[in-house]
Enzyme design. Sequence first.
Site: not given
Length: 109
Positions: A20-22, A25, A93
């Site tokens: 997950q990018s952050s 998240q 992803r």
Amino acid sequence: MSDKIKPQHLERKAILYIRQSSAYQVTHNLESQRLQYAMQDRLHHLGWREIDVVDEDLGRSAAGLVTRAGFERMVAEVCLGKVGAVAAREVSRFARNSWSKSVGSWTPC
């Protein structure tokens, strides 16, 4: 089992890439994490005994110059011929820069 999965794939390990990018998240999109980790069951069902879950990149964006150790380790193991399959919930992803988009065209060694 799929007819695309051959014994030489199953002899190598599978990698499940979870990301997950952050940080937001990671803490708020728990369903996404649950679904990603659940893919491990699918890989077992398809015949893999050894599954390496690569999740050390959780909360790390692919934007900019951020180093993603998990992604780099995964690419190295694929290039060394140690991996029979790579699974991720979304191909995006992996990464979004032009170099890593070529990952989509990889074929087994």
